[in-house]
Every structure is written in C-alpha cells, then in structure tokens.
Design a protein around this motif. Structure first.
Motif, PDB file in Angstrom:
ATOM      1  N   ARG A 132       0.846  -1.199   0.000  1.00 36.36           N
ATOM      2  CA  ARG A 132       0.000   0.000   0.000  1.00 36.36           C
ATOM      3  C   ARG A 132       0.874   1.239   0.000  1.00 36.36           C
ATOM      4  N   GLY A 133       0.409   2.263  -0.728  1.00 40.15           N
ATOM      5  CA  GLY A 133       1.207   3.484  -0.873  1.00 40.15           C
ATOM      6  C   GLY A 133       1.258   4.350   0.359  1.00 40.15           C
ATOM      7  N   GLY A 134       0.523   4.024   1.404  1.00 36.87           N
ATOM      8  CA  GLY A 134       0.553   4.810   2.629  1.00 36.87           C
ATOM      9  C   GLY A 134      -0.606   5.767   2.718  1.00 36.87           C
ATOM     10  N   SER A 135      -0.948   6.168   3.935  1.00 34.18           N
ATOM     11  CA  SER A 135      -1.991   7.165   4.235  1.00 34.18           C
ATOM     12  C   SER A 135      -3.368   6.733   3.756  1.00 34.18           C
ATOM     13  N   GLY A 136      -3.545   5.442   3.471  1.00 31.29           N
ATOM     14  CA  GLY A 136      -4.856   4.969   3.057  1.00 31.29           C
ATOM     15  C   GLY A 136      -5.399   5.666   1.830  1.00 31.29           C
ATOM     16  N   ASN A 137      -4.502   5.984   0.875  1.00 27.79           N
ATOM     17  CA  ASN A 137      -4.923   6.794  -0.271  1.00 27.79           C
ATOM     18  C   ASN A 137      -5.270   5.974  -1.511  1.00 27.79           C
ATOM     19  N   GLY A 138      -5.421   4.670  -1.367  1.00 24.67           N
ATOM     20  CA  GLY A 138      -5.832   3.855  -2.502  1.00 24.67           C
ATOM     21  C   GLY A 138      -4.790   3.723  -3.586  1.00 24.67           C
ATOM     22  N   ARG A 139      -3.511   3.818  -3.230  1.00 23.17           N
ATOM     23  CA  ARG A 139      -2.436   3.705  -4.207  1.00 23.17           C
ATOM     24  C   ARG A 139      -1.527   2.558  -3.784  1.00 23.17           C
ATOM     25  N   TYR A 140      -0.927   1.903  -4.783  1.00 23.16           N
ATOM     26  CA  TYR A 140      -0.194   0.669  -4.537  1.00 23.16           C
ATOM     27  C   TYR A 140       1.113   0.672  -5.337  1.00 23.16           C
ATOM     28  N   ARG A 141       2.029  -0.180  -4.891  1.00 21.02           N
ATOM     29  CA  ARG A 141       3.289  -0.364  -5.617  1.00 21.02           C
ATOM     30  C   ARG A 141       3.783  -1.786  -5.390  1.00 21.02           C
ATOM     31  N   TYR A 142       4.767  -2.176  -6.209  1.00 20.40           N
ATOM     32  CA  TYR A 142       5.357  -3.506  -6.091  1.00 20.40           C
ATOM     33  C   TYR A 142       6.674  -3.435  -5.333  1.00 20.40           C
TER      34      TYR A 142
END
Length: 708
Positions: A381-391
């Motif tokens: 998860r990209g952090g801060s619960g912002n609906g963004r993701y990474r590998y």
C-alpha cells in the motif's frame, strides 16, 4: 562581528539572494542585485552561478566600496533590504513508513544502531549502512529502529526512498533533497533552485537538530554523498541490498532468520494451532522461505490454504520470488491478470483507475482485487490509506516474468498501450483544467476530457499525484516507439513546471520529449513548445548555457512552423534568461525583437486575442532591463506604460509586480519617499491573493523605507 562590507559578508548576501530564486520575490531580489552590482562596479558583471564565481563578484564589490564611502552606504542599505531572516525551524514531521507488529531476532543489529546513534560526537558523521538481500528485512530494521521510543531524535525522523538497485531507477539528488526538506516543513518556495545549493541548504537546516535520516534503497557512495552531514545530532541510516565502498559507515548486516526464529515469526503472525496443524509441510515451507521475513509473512496465507500444485522450479532459488509464486497460484484469474499486467513497468505508485484501464476490468472489482493483492503481500500500500499501490522489486520481477510467459508479448504490449492511454488522457485533461488560458497546454478532445476537477488547484494536485507515473510514461512511450504519446505527455507537464516546480524530476522526461520532436516532428508547433519547456526547467536549475541552447532551438522551431506567438514567446524567454544572467542590454534587445515579431501578427494567426497583454508584458520587461543597465527615467516610462494596461485590464498580479519594479527603481536612487506609496499600493493589490513570499519581500522593502 562580521564586517558587512567584507568579501565574506558580500558573498553571503549574494549567496542568500541567489538561493532564494524559487519564488517570484527571490527573482525580483536577484535582478535588483545585478543592477546594484553593475552600478557599484561600473560595468556589466555576469551573474555568478558557482561559489567561486560568487566570491569573485564579492571581491569586485568590496574593492569599490572600500574606496568609496557613498557606495559602501548604498550597498549596506541594499543588503539590509534583501537580507532573508530565516523563520524559526518547526518540528519535522515523521515520514517513516509504518513499522511492523512482529519483529524477530534482530537484537545485535539494533544494538549496533543504538551504539552508533548515541556515541559521543568526534567530528565523524553518525552513519550506519544496513544491508541485506531483498526480503531479508533491512528496510524494516531501519524503520523499526526509528519507530522506537527514544530521546535521541527529539527533532524528528525523516525518510526518503532513493529509488532502487541501480542508476537507471534512482531518484535524482535534487528530488530527494526536496522531499527531505518538505519533511522538515520547508516550503518549496524557500528552497534553493540548484542541486548543489540544495545540498548546502539541507546541511544548514539540520546542523543544530537531533534527527534521524533513513535513506532506503541506496546503491553507491556517490548517490548518497549529497545527503550526508557531519552534524553531531544527526544519525543517518543507509539501507542497501549489499555493502558498497566509499562510505565510512558502521556495517549492519541483515541475514536470514534461523528456523527457530522463523517458526516464532509464523506463530506470532498466525497462532500456535495453525503452525502445529501445518507440521508436516512446515520444513519444506521453511526451506522455500530461506529465512526471509518477507517470504515468511507472505507464507502465512499458505498455512491455512489447501496445498497448491507444485511450484515452478525456477522460483525456488529466490525466497521473494518463491513467496510471490506461491501466493500468485492462489489468486482468482482476474486478480492474477491484474497482478501480471500492472507489473510491466515500474510505476512508482498506481491506483484503481489506472489498473482498470490497463486490464479492462470493472473499476469496483479492481478495488477489491488490489486490496486482496495487498493483503497477500503481492502489492504494498502506498501509505496514508490513499488507494495507491506499488510492487516490491523482487515481486514485480516475478509478476513481469509471469505476464510475458502467460499473456505473451502482444497482450503485454496492448496492456502497456492502455496504461499509456490512461495516463496521457489524465495528464492532458488535468493540465488544461489547471491552466485553461494557456496556449502552451493543448485542450484535449471533448470525448477525452475525463474527470472534471473542482478548480485549478485540484487539477494541479492531480498532476502532482501522478507526476512520477507521467515521467515513467514518457520513458515507456519512447521505448515503445510511440513519440506522439510521449510528446502529448510532455506538453501536459507545463503546469507542473510553471506552478509546482519539481524541475529535477521532470527534466529527464523533457529531454526525451525534445529529442523525439527533433527526430520525428522538427517543424511542428510541438518542437518549439517542448524546447521552450526544457529551456524553462534548465533556467530554474541554473543550467543557463543549456537553457540558452534550448531557447534558441525553440525560437527556430516556432519560426519554421510559422507560429508567430510561439516564436515571440521563445525570444522573450531568452530575454528573461538574460535578465537572470544580469546581461541587461542583451535582454532589452530580445524584448525588442519579440515585440517586432508580435507586430507582424494578423487576425489569422493563433494568439491574436492575447496581443495587448503580451505587449504590456514586454514593456514591463523592457523597463526591468533598462533599470538594470542604468537609464532610470526611460525605465520608469516603460514600467508606467505597462502598469496602465494591467490596471485597466484588471490584472492584479502583474499590477503588483510592476508597482514593485517602480518602487525598486526609486530605491535604486535611495528615494524612499517616492518608493513608499508604490510599495503600499503593491501590498494592497496583492493582499488576499496567496502571494505570501511577494508580500514578505514588499514588507521588507517598506521597512527599509521607514527605517532607512
């Protein structure tokens, strides 16, 4: 006490003014400095860029004012006017990633870090190099150390990801320094423009702080050197996959967990009964995980799942890829396809909208799939619960290989094309909504407008959020043989350049765009636009020789395309560059040339509606150039002509800027009485327009008038 007329003091003033050019007020001060230096020295002096050039200019000024008390007094008044008083440093915010709940068998590594962090100051930087293979928990160790309650870092903990395992994926030093400074609550408008100055500025800001700095995914000494400081209260932890030479740091290796500790971690994550029930398969699972905390955490899903079919043999050598393979085989088909196709490029972070366009799946279903992938540790998860993701790096490598193997080259190429289309449409739409009046930002086709943003600020925020992906998309478009898409993306970066800076991050994409238009569309309007954009960013980064080359290329391209408005703008830009370089007569010639081009425009030419404003801006620029070179009365005439237009057209921002120019021209003559009402009018005009830095500068000018 330092003599204000000494070489060191003069050089300090020049350095302080030069480092403040990230905002409009700083550019005002820099132009004024050039004019004052010219009047004191008695001839044109090129603007200094490097510290040794700055010292040379300081010596010239010092030699003149030492022999002339009137010039010395003039310099003292000017230096007091432009001197920047640093604001009290607020507490840093902590941008460390969240630590983990269960942390096993790292007592010796934690002890080494505590010892280095707390040793007595001896002039050496407090520095540790934490290193271990992907998935062994080296980053987790550094973050966990920073999250511990301690009195060692009362001024905060800051973090930056340096961008991976090699020069190709690394973030540039300027971008990282700005990210660290933002965590120290330094506004972008107060940061210096050049990377070297940024490094000095960062070290100055942390000099008296007790602070932890974590630099993740480092790979070489030259990469990390700009961020290191000898400040006694700063402890820097470098995190790398392998140790590298050239850094005098405490080495903290992070190796595999023992089987005993691995079982303890699995038990903590699940429970004793789950581990006991898997007793028969536990030895093979431990072998596959190879002591990797990441692989063990990912394996927690498998302890309660039905035994999957035998894994592919080639995954067994790498615990991270092996864990990814095990969890990948448990995915539903649509989630597995999303996992594969979003891994085809190293997107910094992505959201459900990009994933839905890439896969052609329903956006609501994609949201669920992304959450499932994150729960299985196949995405982060990209952090801060912002609906963004990474590998994670190793997981993306697994997913990309699976995509090529299972989807094939044609399907992968089609998926990448859909991703590029998604980012291009988003960028073009948001850019136009952020700067709707700008002819530099082409309007998207009506059917491709996409999301409507609440206001300009929201559209700019959308561009900022995707800026890393847009730069990666430009690279992808070039490598995919799609120059048209790369150019469209680059054109959409203009609002980010103009309104948000981020020049170091955008520079690679702009270089690609300029190269592609030269190769594929050399006589198109895009060629002039992209060379102009590149010139703008190079100017802001103080790479003035390169900026001049690009500005001239923009002018040639616009002329060849018959785009008179763009041609005039490129020549005007060259004049603005000359102002920045303190080459005032040449600047005036450029503004005259640009005006001559505008005079040839007819009703059939693009941009004719903007001609009155364009001419008024050129008149203001002429006044600025004349003010720098000396003819004050003529300079004021030009400025007053521009002021009348801006006032009559309701252009409050340029009205205030021109009033400030006129006030500066009066202060050049040390006529505070005439300058004061102009300053008051500029302050009144700007009040309520979110122009804090311009207002701060004007208030300093007003104070100099009152106390001078």
């Amino acid at each position: 006490m330092l003599d204000p007329t000494s070489v060191a003091a003069i050089s300090a003033v020049l350095g302080a003014v030069g480092s403040g050019m990230a905002n409009e007020a700083g550019k005002w001060a820099w132009e004024s400095t050039g004019g004052v230096v010219r009047r004191i020295v008695g001839r044109e002096v090129p603007a200094p860029v490097a510290p040794d050039e700055r010292d040379d200019v300081a010596r010239m000024v010092h030699d003149r004012i030492r022999a002339d008390p009137q010039l010395a007094a003039h310099w003292a008044v000017f230096a007091a006017r432009v001197r920047r008083t640093p604001a009290p440093a607020p507490a840093a915010r902590s941008d460390l990633p969240a630590s983990i709940r269960f942390f096993t068998d790292r007592k010796e590594a934690m002890r080494r870090l505590r010892r280095e962090a707390s040793r007595r100051p001896d002039g050496r930087p407090r520095l540790a190099l934490v290193h271990g293979p992907d998935g062994m928990g080296s980053s987790t160790l550094a973050v966990h150390f920073g999250a511990q309650p301690t009195r060692l870092f009362p001024d905060g903990q800051i973090y930056a990801d340096l961008g991976g395992g090699g020069a190709g994926g690394a973030r540039d030093a300027g971008t990282v320094l700005r990210a660290l400074l933002r965590q120290l609550r330094v506004p972008d408008e107060e940061m210096p423009t050049g990377t070297d100055e940024l490094g000095e500025f960062f070290r100055d800001r942390v000099a008296d702080r007790r602070l932890l700095v974590v630099l993740d995914h480092a790979y070489s000494a030259p990469q990390v050197r700009p961020f290191l400081t000898p400040a006694p209260g700063v402890f820097t932890i470098l995190v790398a996959r392998a140790p590298f030479p050239g850094i005098d740091a405490v080495r903290v290796p992070v190796g595999p967990l023992s089987d005993r500790d691995a079982v303890r971690l699995l038990t903590d994550i699940t429970d004793k009964s789950t581990v006991a029930a898997a007793r028969a398969t536990l030895p093979s699972l431990l072998r596959r995980c190879g002591g990797s905390p990441y692989a063990l955490r990912a394996a927690a899903y498998q302890l309660s799942a039905p035994t999957p079919p035998p894994r592919r043999a080639e995954a067994d050598g790498d615990p991270v890829r092996g864990a990814a393979e095990d969890n990948y085989r448990l995915l539903a088909p649509e989630s597995a396809r999303l996992y594969r196709l979003m891994a085809l490029r190293a997107w910094p972070v992505f959201d459900a909208a990009a994933a839905a366009r890439t896969t052609g799946q329903d956006p609501e279903a994609v949201v669920e799939s992304l959450e499932d992938l994150a729960d299985r540790m196949l995405l982060e998860r990209g952090g801060s619960g912002n609906g963004r993701y990474r590998y994670r790096h190793g997981v993306r490598a697994h997913a990309e290989a699976a995509a090529i193997r299972e989807d094939g080259i044609a399907a992968c190429s089609a998926a990448l094309a859909r991703t590029l289309s998604a980012y291009t449409d988003l960028a073009a739409s948001a850019a136009h909504q952020a700067l709707p009046e700008s002819w530099r930002v082409p309007a998207p086709a009506e059917e491709r407008v996409g999301r409507r943003y609440e206001d300009r600020g929201a559209a700019l925020d959308a561009l900022l959020a995707e800026s890393g992906n847009l730069v990666e998309a430009v690279r992808c478009a070039e490598e995919s043989g799609d120059p048209d898409t790369a150019v469209r993306l680059c054109r959409a970066l203009w609002p980010l350049q103009l309104k948000a800076g981020h020049h170091e991050m955008l520079l690679p994409a702009l270089r690609i765009g300029a190269r592609l238009v030269d190769t594929h569309r050399p006589t198109s309007p895009d060629a002039g636009a992209l060379h102009a954009q590149l010139a703008h960013t190079l100017t802001e980064l103080k790479r003035w020789d390169e900026a001049e080359t690009e500005a001239r290329a923009a002018a040639r391209a616009e002329e060849a395309a018959g785009h008179k408005r763009g041609h005039a703008s490129a020549v005007e830009f060259l004049g603005l560059l000359r102002l920045r370089q303190w080459r005032y007569p040449e600047a005036y010639e450029c503004f005259d040339e640009a005006g001559g081009i505008l005079d040839t425009m007819g009703d059939q030419d693009e941009g004719t509606a903007d001609l009155p404003r364009a001419r008024a801006l050129l008149e203001r620029h002429r006044g600025r150039a004349l003010r720098g070179s000396g003819p004050r009365e003529e300079a004021r005439e030009k400025l007053e002509t521009a002021l009348r237009y801006f006032r009559s057209s309701g252009d409050t921002y340029n009205t205030a800027r021109t009033l400030a120019d006129l006030a500066e021209s009066r202060l050049d003559e040390e006529n505070a009485e005439a300058a004061l009402p102009l300053i008051e009018a500029a302050i009144t005009t700007l009040d309520g327009q979110s122009a804090e830095y311009q207002l701060r500068y004007l208030r300093r000018m007003r104070e100099a008038c009152v106390t001078g």
